[in-house]
Structures are given as C-alpha cells and as structure tokens.
Design an enzyme around this catalytic site. Sequence first.
Site, PDB file in Angstrom:
ATOM      1  N   LYS A  13      43.080 -27.005  72.994  1.00 17.31           N
ATOM      2  CA  LYS A  13      42.354 -27.533  71.835  1.00 17.31           C
ATOM      3  C   LYS A  13      41.145 -28.377  72.235  1.00 17.31           C
ATOM      4  O   LYS A  13      40.118 -28.316  71.573  1.00 17.31           O
ATOM      5  CB  LYS A  13      43.237 -28.307  70.843  1.00 17.31           C
ATOM      6  CG  LYS A  13      44.374 -29.084  71.386  1.00 17.31           C
ATOM      7  CD  LYS A  13      45.129 -29.761  70.257  1.00 17.31           C
ATOM      8  CE  LYS A  13      45.797 -31.022  70.778  1.00 17.31           C
ATOM      9  NZ  LYS A  13      46.627 -30.765  71.993  1.00 17.31           N
ATOM     10  N   ARG A 155      46.860 -35.522  87.139  1.00 14.65           N
ATOM     11  CA  ARG A 155      47.155 -36.598  86.197  1.00 14.65           C
ATOM     12  C   ARG A 155      48.662 -36.831  86.122  1.00 14.65           C
ATOM     13  O   ARG A 155      49.451 -35.900  86.201  1.00 14.65           O
ATOM     14  CB  ARG A 155      46.640 -36.221  84.801  1.00 14.65           C
ATOM     15  CG  ARG A 155      45.223 -36.703  84.582  1.00 14.65           C
ATOM     16  CD  ARG A 155      44.554 -36.055  83.407  1.00 14.65           C
ATOM     17  NE  ARG A 155      45.396 -35.941  82.222  1.00 14.65           N
ATOM     18  CZ  ARG A 155      44.988 -35.357  81.096  1.00 14.65           C
ATOM     19  NH1 ARG A 155      43.785 -34.838  81.013  1.00 14.65           N
ATOM     20  NH2 ARG A 155      45.776 -35.283  80.065  1.00 14.65           N
TER      21      ARG A 155
END
Length: 188
Positions: A13, A155
């Site tokens: 997205k 991450r």
Amino acid sequence: MRIVMLGPPGSGKGTYASRLSPTLGIPHISTGDIFREEIKKGTELGAIAESYLKDGQLVPDNIVMDVVKERLKREDARKGFIFDGFPRTIEQADSFEKISKIDKVINIVVSDEIVIKRLSSRRQCSKCGAIYNILFLKTKKEGVCDKCGGSIYQRKDDTIEVIKERLEVYKKQTQPLINYYKKKNPLR
Ligand SMILES: [Zn+2]
C-alpha cells in the site's frame, strides 16, 4: 480526493500510495513513516511509538489521532490525501469521521504467505531510507545502498516473529474496517 488505503503489512500500500500521490497532486501520508521519523530523531513521541512498534503492536488511538490532526493542518493536505496505515482500528475510523470525509477506500488483498516472504526479505538503507529486497530488489553491492552508499539493515518489525504478530494484529484490529467501510463508503 481523499483516499484511505487498507491492506495487510507488506501488501504494497505504501508503494501504491507513493505512486498515486504525484499523479493526483495530493500528499501520501504514512503514519508509520511519521513514527519512524520521530524514533530516528529521538523525540518523546518516538520513544512512545517505538515501545509498541518493536513488538508488532499498534500505537494507541489517541496518539495516532493527535499525529493525524497535526498532519492535516499542513497546507498540502487541503486538496486531499492518501492515508497509508491509517485508520488501523474502528475507534480511529470513528474519530476520523468527525474531522474529515473520505472519497475512496482501497483495499489491497494479499495472502499471508506472500506477506511473510516479502517482508522477511525486505531491507532498508539506514541513511536515506531506500527500500530493497534480498529476493526481488537486491543492492548492486551486498549490504550497501545503491543510492547513497549507506549500510543496509533489516527493520526490527520485519523479522518473521514480528511479521506474524503484525498479521495477527491486522486481522484482529484492522480487518473489521473492511466491513465498516463497505457499509459507509465506496470500497474498492
Ligand atoms: Zn541510502
């Protein structure tokens, strides 16, 4: 145009939003990016956000709403916005309804299997934030950013355990928004 993008973590997205943004002339607003920026800067807000995000949990609704309200005050959001990663809960959607209309809600459907594969292979540049993928979008030199020479890292919220937790949290707290918006807005 006021757009909300829904979809599990890793559905792309953010990528779609960042491509639509210049075409439509409206800002791409990622609450996740705002929090990561605050964490990097070492602010109080960043420290609060990090204590939730590192375990794959959601930042509390009241904090998210304050950040969103602040962001919408900026000039560039007058003509509209593309929200990516917000709203995440029915409570946030209810609060948001009181401050803004939404023209379109776009829901991106992707299987868990693909999400896990994509996210666990995702890497980011520690300097400029560029996104890479050790399966699909490798750096030319291993561990080094093509754009700025910075070092590449994974991450904390992209490890398998945290991804699974993020998917659980998504199903429990964000997926109900699909029905919520089906009833109220044109859901695509
Ligand atoms: Zn870089």
